[in-house]
Design a protein around this motif. Structure first.
Motif, short mmCIF file in Angstrom:
data_model
loop_
_atom_site.label_atom_id
_atom_site.label_comp_id
_atom_site.label_asym_id
_atom_site.label_seq_id
_atom_site.Cartn_x
_atom_site.Cartn_y
_atom_site.Cartn_z
N GLU A 196 -30.04 44.93 -19.51
CA GLU A 196 -29.18 45.35 -18.39
C GLU A 196 -29.55 44.63 -17.09
O GLU A 196 -28.72 44.48 -16.21
CB GLU A 196 -29.25 46.86 -18.20
CG GLU A 196 -28.54 47.66 -19.26
CD GLU A 196 -27.03 47.44 -19.27
OE1 GLU A 196 -26.43 47.25 -18.19
OE2 GLU A 196 -26.45 47.44 -20.37
N THR A 197 -30.78 44.18 -16.98
CA THR A 197 -31.24 43.52 -15.75
C THR A 197 -30.97 42.02 -15.76
O THR A 197 -31.16 41.35 -14.75
CB THR A 197 -32.76 43.72 -15.55
OG1 THR A 197 -33.49 42.98 -16.53
CG2 THR A 197 -33.13 45.20 -15.61
N ARG A 198 -30.51 41.49 -16.88
CA ARG A 198 -30.33 40.04 -17.01
C ARG A 198 -29.02 39.58 -16.41
O ARG A 198 -28.06 40.34 -16.32
CB ARG A 198 -30.41 39.64 -18.48
CG ARG A 198 -31.78 39.99 -19.07
CD ARG A 198 -31.88 39.63 -20.49
NE ARG A 198 -32.34 38.23 -20.56
CZ ARG A 198 -32.75 37.65 -21.66
NH1 ARG A 198 -32.73 38.30 -22.80
NH2 ARG A 198 -33.17 36.41 -21.66
N GLU A 199 -28.98 38.32 -16.05
CA GLU A 199 -27.77 37.72 -15.50
C GLU A 199 -26.67 37.65 -16.55
O GLU A 199 -26.95 37.69 -17.75
CB GLU A 199 -28.07 36.28 -15.04
CG GLU A 199 -29.04 36.17 -13.90
CD GLU A 199 -29.28 34.69 -13.57
OE1 GLU A 199 -28.30 33.94 -13.38
OE2 GLU A 199 -30.46 34.31 -13.53
N HIS A 200 -25.45 37.46 -16.08
CA HIS A 200 -24.31 37.27 -16.96
C HIS A 200 -24.62 36.11 -17.91
O HIS A 200 -25.00 35.02 -17.47
CB HIS A 200 -23.06 36.97 -16.13
CG HIS A 200 -21.83 36.72 -16.93
ND1 HIS A 200 -21.18 37.75 -17.58
CD2 HIS A 200 -21.15 35.59 -17.22
CE1 HIS A 200 -20.13 37.25 -18.22
NE2 HIS A 200 -20.10 35.94 -18.02
N ARG A 201 -24.49 36.36 -19.21
CA ARG A 201 -24.78 35.37 -20.26
C ARG A 201 -26.17 34.75 -20.05
O ARG A 201 -26.37 33.57 -20.33
CB ARG A 201 -23.70 34.30 -20.30
CG ARG A 201 -22.38 34.89 -20.80
CD ARG A 201 -21.27 33.92 -20.81
NE ARG A 201 -21.55 32.83 -21.72
CZ ARG A 201 -20.67 31.88 -22.00
NH1 ARG A 201 -19.48 31.91 -21.46
NH2 ARG A 201 -20.99 30.89 -22.81
N HIS A 202 -27.08 35.56 -19.56
CA HIS A 202 -28.47 35.15 -19.35
C HIS A 202 -28.58 33.87 -18.54
O HIS A 202 -29.39 32.98 -18.83
CB HIS A 202 -29.22 34.99 -20.69
CG HIS A 202 -29.23 36.25 -21.49
ND1 HIS A 202 -29.87 36.34 -22.68
CD2 HIS A 202 -28.71 37.47 -21.29
CE1 HIS A 202 -29.74 37.56 -23.18
NE2 HIS A 202 -29.02 38.25 -22.35
N GLY A 203 -27.72 33.75 -17.56
CA GLY A 203 -27.77 32.58 -16.68
C GLY A 203 -26.95 31.41 -17.15
O GLY A 203 -27.13 30.28 -16.69
N GLY A 204 -26.02 31.62 -18.09
CA GLY A 204 -25.10 30.56 -18.47
C GLY A 204 -25.28 29.98 -19.86
O GLY A 204 -24.79 28.89 -20.14
N LYS A 205 -25.97 30.70 -20.74
CA LYS A 205 -26.12 30.19 -22.11
C LYS A 205 -24.75 30.07 -22.78
O LYS A 205 -23.87 30.87 -22.54
CB LYS A 205 -27.05 31.09 -22.93
CG LYS A 205 -28.49 31.01 -22.45
CD LYS A 205 -29.40 31.81 -23.34
CE LYS A 205 -30.83 31.68 -22.83
NZ LYS A 205 -31.76 32.43 -23.63
#
Length: 115
Positions: free
Chosen positions: A104-113
């Motif tokens: 839940e704390t991670r960026e959208h798509r984990h930063g663009g993966k």
């Protein structure tokens, strides 16, 4: 599914596996755990093969009285994972709760993966 229901399923599956002899004489070793993990991988490969053989993900069928299909192979993956988790004394439901709270704390798509 809440983690208590998942844990109950984990216990039920492991009891069944023990009753069928899959854990007789087994001791927790790195080699055993690696072998069991590879069985999980093989079930994922079987799921992929269902798709590669042009079966719909929602299609289930029987072959020689045995259920087959993408969903059945995914079920096999979960059965093997839950069985292994219980053998190791891991409450997988609780681990999922912890991991999802972090996710839940991670960026959208984990930063663009990409995938």
């Amino acid at each position: 599914m809440n983690h208590i229901m998942l844990y109950d399923l984990q216990v039920r599956i492991h009891r069944w596996a023990r009753s069928k002899g899959w854990w007789e004489g087994k001791v927790e070793t790195t080699e055993l755990l690696c072998a069991k993990l590879l069985l999980c991988v093989s079930e994922l490969t079987e799921a992929m093969e269902e798709l590669r053989n042009n079966h719909s993900p929602r299609e289930t069928y029987e072959k020689d009285g045995k259920p087959e299909g993408f969903a059945i192979e995914l079920a096999d993956v979960l059965i093997r994972i839950l069985d292994l988790a219980e053998f190791c004394g891991v409450d997988l439901g609780r681990a999922i709760d912890v991991k999802m709270a972090y996710n839940e704390t991670r960026e959208h798509r984990h930063g663009g993966k990409a995938v």
